[in-house]
Design a protein around this motif. Structure first.
Motif, PDB file in Angstrom:
ATOM      1  N   ASP A 111      11.919   6.641  -4.460  1.00 45.79           N
ATOM      2  CA  ASP A 111      11.479   6.232  -3.144  1.00 45.79           C
ATOM      3  C   ASP A 111      10.585   5.004  -3.311  1.00 45.79           C
ATOM      4  OD1 ASP A 111      10.591   5.961  -0.624  1.00 45.79           O
ATOM      5  OD2 ASP A 111       9.874   8.014  -0.389  1.00 45.79           O
ATOM      6  N   VAL A 112      11.032   3.876  -2.771  1.00 49.59           N
ATOM      7  CA  VAL A 112      10.285   2.621  -2.909  1.00 49.59           C
ATOM      8  C   VAL A 112       8.845   2.792  -2.443  1.00 49.59           C
ATOM      9  CG1 VAL A 112      10.287   0.192  -2.319  1.00 49.59           C
ATOM     10  CG2 VAL A 112      12.380   1.471  -2.209  1.00 49.59           C
ATOM     11  N   VAL A 113       8.704   3.526  -1.352  1.00 49.59           N
ATOM     12  CA  VAL A 113       7.385   3.706  -0.762  1.00 49.59           C
ATOM     13  C   VAL A 113       6.445   4.399  -1.743  1.00 49.59           C
ATOM     14  CG1 VAL A 113       6.270   5.058   1.033  1.00 49.59           C
ATOM     15  CG2 VAL A 113       8.161   3.552   1.615  1.00 49.59           C
TER      16      VAL A 113
ATOM     17  N   LEU B 119       0.830  -1.201   0.000  1.00 54.23           N
ATOM     18  CA  LEU B 119       0.000   0.000   0.000  1.00 54.23           C
ATOM     19  C   LEU B 119       0.866   1.253   0.000  1.00 54.23           C
ATOM     20  CD1 LEU B 119      -2.686  -1.051   2.600  1.00 54.23           C
ATOM     21  CD2 LEU B 119      -3.075  -0.608   0.183  1.00 54.23           C
ATOM     22  N   GLY B 120       2.160   1.087   0.072  1.00 58.46           N
ATOM     23  CA  GLY B 120       3.047   2.241   0.072  1.00 58.46           C
ATOM     24  C   GLY B 120       3.335   2.776   1.450  1.00 58.46           C
ATOM     25  N   ALA B 121       3.236   1.917   2.466  1.00 58.61           N
ATOM     26  CA  ALA B 121       3.520   2.378   3.823  1.00 58.61           C
ATOM     27  C   ALA B 121       5.020   2.345   4.073  1.00 58.61           C
ATOM     28  CB  ALA B 121       2.821   1.487   4.837  1.00 58.61           C
ATOM     29  N   PRO B 122       5.556   3.399   4.718  1.00 53.67           N
ATOM     30  CA  PRO B 122       6.961   3.330   5.106  1.00 53.67           C
ATOM     31  C   PRO B 122       7.133   2.313   6.237  1.00 53.67           C
ATOM     32  CG  PRO B 122       5.982   5.374   5.870  1.00 53.67           C
ATOM     33  CD  PRO B 122       4.937   4.671   5.067  1.00 53.67           C
ATOM     34  N   ARG B 123       8.360   1.833   6.360  1.00 51.76           N
ATOM     35  CA  ARG B 123       8.639   0.738   7.277  1.00 51.76           C
ATOM     36  C   ARG B 123       8.214   1.015   8.726  1.00 51.76           C
ATOM     37  NH1 ARG B 123      12.866  -3.106   5.602  1.00 51.76           N
ATOM     38  NH2 ARG B 123      12.492  -4.785   7.067  1.00 51.76           N
ATOM     39  N   TRP B 124       8.504   2.219   9.195  1.00 54.50           N
ATOM     40  CA  TRP B 124       8.191   2.497  10.599  1.00 54.50           C
ATOM     41  C   TRP B 124       6.689   2.440  10.842  1.00 54.50           C
ATOM     42  CZ3 TRP B 124       5.358   6.803  12.165  1.00 54.50           C
ATOM     43  CH2 TRP B 124       5.167   7.815  11.202  1.00 54.50           C
ATOM     44  N   LYS B 125       5.913   2.836   9.812  1.00 53.52           N
ATOM     45  CA  LYS B 125       4.466   2.767   9.998  1.00 53.52           C
ATOM     46  C   LYS B 125       3.974   1.330   9.961  1.00 53.52           C
ATOM     47  CE  LYS B 125       2.390   7.126   8.955  1.00 53.52           C
ATOM     48  NZ  LYS B 125       1.498   7.888   8.084  1.00 53.52           N
ATOM     49  N   VAL B 126       4.596   0.515   9.115  1.00 56.75           N
ATOM     50  CA  VAL B 126       4.208  -0.897   9.076  1.00 56.75           C
ATOM     51  C   VAL B 126       4.442  -1.508  10.458  1.00 56.75           C
ATOM     52  CG1 VAL B 126       4.686  -3.135   8.032  1.00 56.75           C
ATOM     53  CG2 VAL B 126       4.748  -1.072   6.637  1.00 56.75           C
ATOM     54  N   ILE B 127       5.573  -1.141  11.077  1.00 58.41           N
ATOM     55  CA  ILE B 127       5.883  -1.695  12.392  1.00 58.41           C
ATOM     56  C   ILE B 127       4.900  -1.201  13.449  1.00 58.41           C
ATOM     57  CG2 ILE B 127       7.610  -1.683  14.237  1.00 58.41           C
ATOM     58  CD1 ILE B 127       9.742  -1.691  11.990  1.00 58.41           C
ATOM     59  N   PHE B 128       4.672   0.122  13.469  1.00 56.87           N
ATOM     60  CA  PHE B 128       3.856   0.669  14.555  1.00 56.87           C
ATOM     61  C   PHE B 128       2.353   0.484  14.345  1.00 56.87           C
ATOM     62  CE2 PHE B 128       7.796   2.945  15.536  1.00 56.87           C
ATOM     63  CZ  PHE B 128       7.857   2.683  16.893  1.00 56.87           C
ATOM     64  N   LYS B 129       1.903   0.510  13.072  1.00 54.62           N
ATOM     65  CA  LYS B 129       0.460   0.464  12.850  1.00 54.62           C
ATOM     66  C   LYS B 129      -0.043  -0.949  12.559  1.00 54.62           C
ATOM     67  CE  LYS B 129      -0.400   4.887  13.143  1.00 54.62           C
ATOM     68  NZ  LYS B 129      -0.416   5.964  12.168  1.00 54.62           N
ATOM     69  N   ILE B 130       0.796  -1.803  12.039  1.00 56.80           N
ATOM     70  CA  ILE B 130       0.324  -3.142  11.653  1.00 56.80           C
ATOM     71  C   ILE B 130       0.945  -4.226  12.542  1.00 56.80           C
ATOM     72  CG2 ILE B 130       0.136  -4.817   9.781  1.00 56.80           C
ATOM     73  CD1 ILE B 130      -1.371  -2.231   9.215  1.00 56.80           C
ATOM     74  N   VAL B 131       2.268  -4.291  12.601  1.00 61.36           N
ATOM     75  CA  VAL B 131       2.915  -5.411  13.288  1.00 61.36           C
ATOM     76  C   VAL B 131       2.659  -5.355  14.802  1.00 61.36           C
ATOM     77  CG1 VAL B 131       5.112  -6.522  13.779  1.00 61.36           C
ATOM     78  CG2 VAL B 131       4.667  -5.622  11.506  1.00 61.36           C
ATOM     79  N   LEU B 132       2.933  -4.199  15.420  1.00 58.63           N
ATOM     80  CA  LEU B 132       2.777  -4.115  16.874  1.00 58.63           C
ATOM     81  C   LEU B 132       1.333  -4.326  17.331  1.00 58.63           C
ATOM     82  CD1 LEU B 132       5.347  -1.423  18.064  1.00 58.63           C
ATOM     83  CD2 LEU B 132       5.420  -3.888  18.357  1.00 58.63           C
ATOM     84  N   PRO B 133       0.322  -3.659  16.708  1.00 55.92           N
ATOM     85  CA  PRO B 133      -1.050  -3.929  17.159  1.00 55.92           C
ATOM     86  C   PRO B 133      -1.437  -5.402  17.045  1.00 55.92           C
ATOM     87  CG  PRO B 133      -1.014  -1.998  15.753  1.00 55.92           C
ATOM     88  CD  PRO B 133       0.352  -2.597  15.689  1.00 55.92           C
ATOM     89  N   THR B 134      -0.974  -6.070  15.970  1.00 57.15           N
ATOM     90  CA  THR B 134      -1.329  -7.482  15.808  1.00 57.15           C
ATOM     91  C   THR B 134      -0.672  -8.327  16.896  1.00 57.15           C
ATOM     92  OG1 THR B 134      -1.326  -7.052  13.436  1.00 57.15           O
ATOM     93  CG2 THR B 134      -1.450  -9.339  14.107  1.00 57.15           C
ATOM     94  N   ALA B 135       0.556  -7.954  17.258  1.00 52.08           N
ATOM     95  CA  ALA B 135       1.296  -8.764  18.232  1.00 52.08           C
ATOM     96  C   ALA B 135       0.967  -8.388  19.671  1.00 52.08           C
ATOM     97  CB  ALA B 135       2.799  -8.604  17.984  1.00 52.08           C
ATOM     98  N   LEU B 136       0.226  -7.298  19.852  1.00 49.37           N
ATOM     99  CA  LEU B 136       0.069  -6.722  21.197  1.00 49.37           C
ATOM    100  C   LEU B 136      -0.397  -7.715  22.267  1.00 49.37           C
ATOM    101  CD1 LEU B 136       0.485  -4.021  22.606  1.00 49.37           C
ATOM    102  CD2 LEU B 136      -1.952  -3.626  22.384  1.00 49.37           C
ATOM    103  N   PRO B 137      -1.523  -8.448  22.056  1.00 50.51           N
ATOM    104  CA  PRO B 137      -1.978  -9.324  23.150  1.00 50.51           C
ATOM    105  C   PRO B 137      -0.912 -10.319  23.584  1.00 50.51           C
ATOM    106  CG  PRO B 137      -3.637  -9.181  21.440  1.00 50.51           C
ATOM    107  CD  PRO B 137      -2.413  -8.531  20.890  1.00 50.51           C
ATOM    108  N   GLY B 138      -0.222 -10.913  22.607  1.00 49.50           N
ATOM    109  CA  GLY B 138       0.810 -11.889  22.947  1.00 49.50           C
ATOM    110  C   GLY B 138       1.952 -11.244  23.710  1.00 49.50           C
ATOM    111  N   MET B 139       2.317 -10.026  23.317  1.00 50.79           N
ATOM    112  CA  MET B 139       3.423  -9.370  24.006  1.00 50.79           C
ATOM    113  C   MET B 139       3.015  -9.003  25.430  1.00 50.79           C
ATOM    114  SD  MET B 139       5.671  -7.190  21.385  1.00 50.79           S
ATOM    115  CE  MET B 139       4.497  -5.972  20.987  1.00 50.79           C
ATOM    116  N   VAL B 140       1.746  -8.602  25.605  1.00 51.66           N
ATOM    117  CA  VAL B 140       1.281  -8.254  26.949  1.00 51.66           C
ATOM    118  C   VAL B 140       1.393  -9.475  27.861  1.00 51.66           C
ATOM    119  CG1 VAL B 140      -0.755  -7.620  28.293  1.00 51.66           C
ATOM    120  CG2 VAL B 140      -0.193  -6.351  26.230  1.00 51.66           C
TER     121      VAL B 140
END
Lengths: 335, 290, 288
Positions: C118-120, B184-205
């Motif tokens: 920019d790849v993004v 979708l054109g998301a930069p890496r930091w957003k993929v981590i904070f908006k997608i990966v972390l919310p999905t992993a949140l319950p397990g990490m808690v």
């Protein structure tokens, strides 16, 4: 298209895809920030090790590393620092913990994975894990006020009846190696059981069914298919338990008797490396060599657990690698 | 002669099977005996100590008169564990994110994993010793013993547990979700904070709560970092009491009132840890990752 | 941020018309470009594209053009490199550890492999739909569609989410439960949700990597109808192992073998009168 979406369109032309100065800045900050953090963790542990070595130097300078470990007189008031009684206490209590704890832990794992009805599996697992939720100091408290007085008659009977065995006989003291080992055994059951359970659940069904199809009884199936397959994992789990037992401090401090001598029997008072640190740090604040001796005891403890955990990892990794290798052809055939 | 005859299983094999199964079941029962005894004694001895005053007054330190309650120990444990969590969780999760999203199988990541493993095996008292050497003996910050130094020792203990459990959960986040977000054109930091972390949140808690539960019960590293005092304090630079340290001190006293306080404090501590453990299991059940 | 409950009233909106035609059969006979072009999309040109996974050279000197506002099908046996090609177009290929690519992929005359690029930004202009539906499990239906906008730091207009859902033919089925989790939908609905998510970012190109292979036949037909509708606005590259599907939806078809292009041409010709004997063997089912 409607007017609202129009503004959302990526503008055409060369400039739209080109990297702008701000773009990717946050990405780079995050990447390098996290990398720095991870390197920081490595540096911290390196520093940790360095500090332990540097601060234990005064005692090694006085006695030498060899006599620190193998001299058996620990009398801080006379500046005698021989850690052998502590090392022996640590090893004896840990050995007792393994001898009692591992068979019981493996049995619970076998019962939960192979014999128990599915309904009681989850509650049993939770009960075994609850043993890990009890803090060390509470085990010490219970051991001191319950185990020591209640078990003393039984220990004395055992000591009198089996006096011909080595390391048994004579008068039983209240706090002793055996009580400390027993408490450690209870404390390592959850971890050894959890790891054994984990490897036992990975035993391929085909192996178990092959045994049953040959007409094996349940127990024969366990002996033919389950135990050989999970041997490595169980060994690794026992090693991890040993690492726990060696480093355990407070519970042992409360029930071992804190006598810096090598006890003659398993029912004698003794001391352990961790217990001496917990007890003597207060008086050692003003005496540089005494403090260095305690730090050196910590260093020996650290090296001991490091070696045992490395061994544990070797066994667990080998077990799981073997399982991966074994499961690969099966997966290939299925696909 | 049309009937098929099945050769019966020999009596010896049957007996071996039954005997072995009985032993396994017996050992399992033996494993649970201490649990029941400990819980029984905790309730029997501990509940008697519980009262309103027990939770709302500080220990007096008096050997003859009223020994007081355990307020300073409860608050001290909560304060130090909270600070330790605030330190260990961001660092631990940060390192786990680096391992999964950036380091992957590089030599540096392998090294970090190895050192985290080493940390997991270090006895808690050795962490206490480390903080004692570096921060207490040197009078760091102008005082020897301090609550925050105890918190640092606890944080060192929690760090490997948090990192390891967070790494396992982050690895469970399906790669297809990361790809969808990148596509979708998301930069890496957003993929981590908006997608990966919310999905992993319950397990990490779950992992974090279990790490907190472990830290709350630790005695050894606190003895010579935060030490044992009577008064309640909210100043992290002061010496600070804690439940495990208070229990340890009172075990050594040959006075029934103090021993009863130790049991009451132990019941309080176990109750706190059990609540955390149960919470962790409940959160885990809500996790969408298996 | 609740979506506007009333449909948009702009008259030139293409999606005020029901997108999913009631007659599913119509899609099956649909092979030529009949939709009027409502938005000029971009051309994709591959020039000497090479791709590797570690040491494995999986795309070899591939040169190929995907015409704007057309659907091009990539067919070929498994392992022929079809998926790798689409993953190279929006530079997703390099997300796999050890994977690399060389050559040029041009969006009109602009090389997405230019080091200045920019790849993004490339991925914003080139949308992608994956083999398995992959809605974000922590997000509602609405948030899933809005996620592309939020992830690229743009304002989220509820009307825009609605139009993306309409474009994906999903609006009527989900308009009453936009706040429910996206993973609660059926597989086919989830895939259309993923299409809506990709469309909401307003890409010029839509890459579809076997978008229907995990779906039932009815859901598959709906996706195929969508492809027909969508090419009025985007250039579509669709990877498929299903030759009937290629014949139904594609204007152009390219046949690949062992990482190389064997033949590309109008779909009807590839399936009726291929020039290369290997293509003929494949489309008549002699191998693969």
């Amino acid at each position: 298209m409607a007017s609202a979406p129009e503004t959302l369109q990526v503008p055409r032309g060369r400039s739209s895809l080109e990297r702008t100065r701000g773009s990717g800045l946050l990405d780079r900050i995050l990447k390098w920030g996290l990398t720095a953090l991870s390197i920081g963790v490595i540096l911290l542990i390196a520093y940790f090790f360095e500090v332990l070595i540097a601060d234990s130097r005064p005692v090694f300078a006085q006695t030498g590393f060899f006599s620190f470990v193998f001299n058996s007189e620990w009398v801080p008031s006379q500046a005698l620092y021989g850690a052998l009684p502590l090392l022996v206490g640590t090893l004896i209590t840990s050995a007792i913990a393994l001898v009692i704890g591992v068979p019981i832990a493996v049995a619970t794992a076998l019962y939960i994975t192979e014999l128990a009805s599915p309904r009681v599996r989850a509650p049993l697992t939770i009960l075994v894990e609850l043993l890990a939720a009890v803090p060390s100091v509470v085990y010490g408290l219970w051991g001191f006020f319950f185990l020591i007085p209640k078990l003393k008659p039984a220990e004395q009977w055992f000591s009198d009846t089996f006096a011909f065995l080595p390391f048994v006989g004579g008068t039983v003291s209240g706090p002793n190696y055996f009580i400390a080992g027993l408490i450690l055994a209870i404390m390592i059951i959850p971890i050894v059981s959890a790891i054994s359970r984990e490897v036992m659940t990975t035993v391929p069904r085909e192996n178990k069914e092959a045994a049953l199809a040959l007409g094996a009884t349940r127990w024969e199936m366990i002996r033919m298919a389950v135990l050989p397959y999970s041997k490595g994992g169980i060994t690794g789990g026992a090693m991890l338990g040993l690492g726990r037992a060696i480093g355990e401090t407070i519970a042992v401090t409360i029930v071992i008797g804190n006598a810096p001598e090598i006890g003659k029997t398993i029912f004698s008072q003794g001391y352990s490396l961790a217990a001496v640190i917990a007890n003597e740090f207060g008086e050692a604040a003003s005496d540089k060599v005494h403090r260095a001796a305690l730090i050196a005891a910590g260093l020996v403890l650290f090296l001991l657990t490091l070696a045992i955990n490395a061994l544990a990892r070797y066994f667990v990794n080998r077990a799981s690698r073997g399982q991966r290798a074994a499961s690969k052809p099966a997966a290939g055939m299925a696909g | 002669m049309s009937s098929v005859s099945l050769q019966p299983v020999s009596g010896r094999r049957k007996r071996a099977d039954r005997g072995a199964r009985a032993i396994v079941a017996l050992f399992t029962g033996i494993a649970l005996i201490p649990l029941f005894f400990i819980l029984y004694y905790l309730l029997k001895e501990g509940l008697g100590a519980w009262s309103w005053d027990f939770f709302t007054t500080d220990p007096t330190g008096s050997f003859l008169g009223d020994p007081g309650g355990i307020k300073s120990a409860i608050l001290g444990t909560i304060e130090m564990v909270a600070i330790a969590t605030a330190v260990a969780v961001p660092i631990g999760v940060g390192v786990a994110i680096w391992l999964v999203e950036y380091g992957r199988q590089s030599w540096l990541a392998t090294g970090v994993r190895y050192f985290i493993d080493v940390m997991t095996g270090v006895p808690s008292i050795v962490f206490g010793l480390f903080v004692y050497i570096t921060l207490v003996v040197t009078n760091f910050g102008g005082a020897s013993f301090a609550g925050y130094k105890g918190a640092i020792a606890l944080a060192l203990l929690m760090l490997p547990v948090v990192t390891r459990s967070a790494e396992v959960v982050l690895l469970l986040v399906p790669n297809t979700l990361r790809e969808a977000a990148y596509a979708l054109g998301a930069p890496r930091w957003k993929v981590i904070f908006k997608i990966v972390l919310p999905t992993a949140l319950p397990g990490m808690v779950t992992g974090i709560l279990l790490a907190i539960a472990r830290a709350a019960g630790e005695t050894a590293p606190l003895l010579f970092t935060a030490t044992i005092v009577n008064a309640t304090t909210f100043n992290l630079g002061d010496r600070m009491n804690s439940l495990p340290a208070l229990i340890f001190q009172d075990v050594g006293q040959a006075q029934d009132r103090l021993v009863q306080i130790a049991w009451g404090a132990a019941l309080t501590l176990v109750a706190m840890i059990l609540i955390l453990t149960i919470l962790a299991r409940l959160v885990q059940r809500r996790s969408r990752l298996s | 941020m609740t979506p506007d409950p009333t449909p948009l009233t702009v008259t030139d909106e293409p999606h005020t018309e029901p997108v999913v035609s009631p007659s599913l059969a119509s899609a099956a006979t649909h092979t030529a470009t009949t939709e009027p072009v409502q938005r000029e999309a971009r051309t994709i040109t591959l020039e000497k594209l090479n791709a590797w996974y570690g040491d494995q050279h999986s795309i070899k000197d591939l040169s190929l053009t995907f015409a704007p506002n057309q659907a091009t099908a990539l067919i070929g046996p498994s392992g022929s490199g079809k998926s790798t090609v689409v993953r190279c177009i929006n530079r997703m290929h390099e997300e796999i550890p050890g994977a690399r690519a060389s050559g040029a992929v041009k969006l009109d005359d602009f090389d997405v492999y230019d080091p200045k690029v920019d790849v993004v930004a490339v991925r914003r202009a080139i949308g992608m739909v994956f083999q398995k539906p992959n809605p974000f499990p922590t997000m509602s239906i609405f948030d899933n569609v809005a996620s592309g906008l939020r992830l690229t730091a743009r304002k989220v207009d509820p009307g825009h989410v609605e139009s993306a859902l309409r474009d994906a033919g999903l609006w009527e089925e989900v308009k009453d439960r936009l706040r429910k989790p996206g993973i609660g939908l059926s597989g086919g609905q989830q895939q259309r949700l993923c299409i809506a998510r990709a469309l909401a970012v307003e890409p010029d190109v839509l890459l579809m990597d076997e978008p229907a292979s995990a779906l039932d036949p009815i859901s598959t037909l709906k996706i195929e109808e969508l492809v027909q509708e969508l090419k009025s606005r985007v250039t579509i590259v669709i990877v498929t192992h299903n030759m009937q599907q290629a014949a139904r939806v594609a204007d152009q078809t390219a046949f690949m073998l062992d990482g190389q292009l064997v033949e590309i041409g109008p779909t009807s010709r590839i399936f009726t009168n291929p020039t290369d004997s290997r293509t003929e063997e494949y489309v008549t089912g002699k191998f693969g």
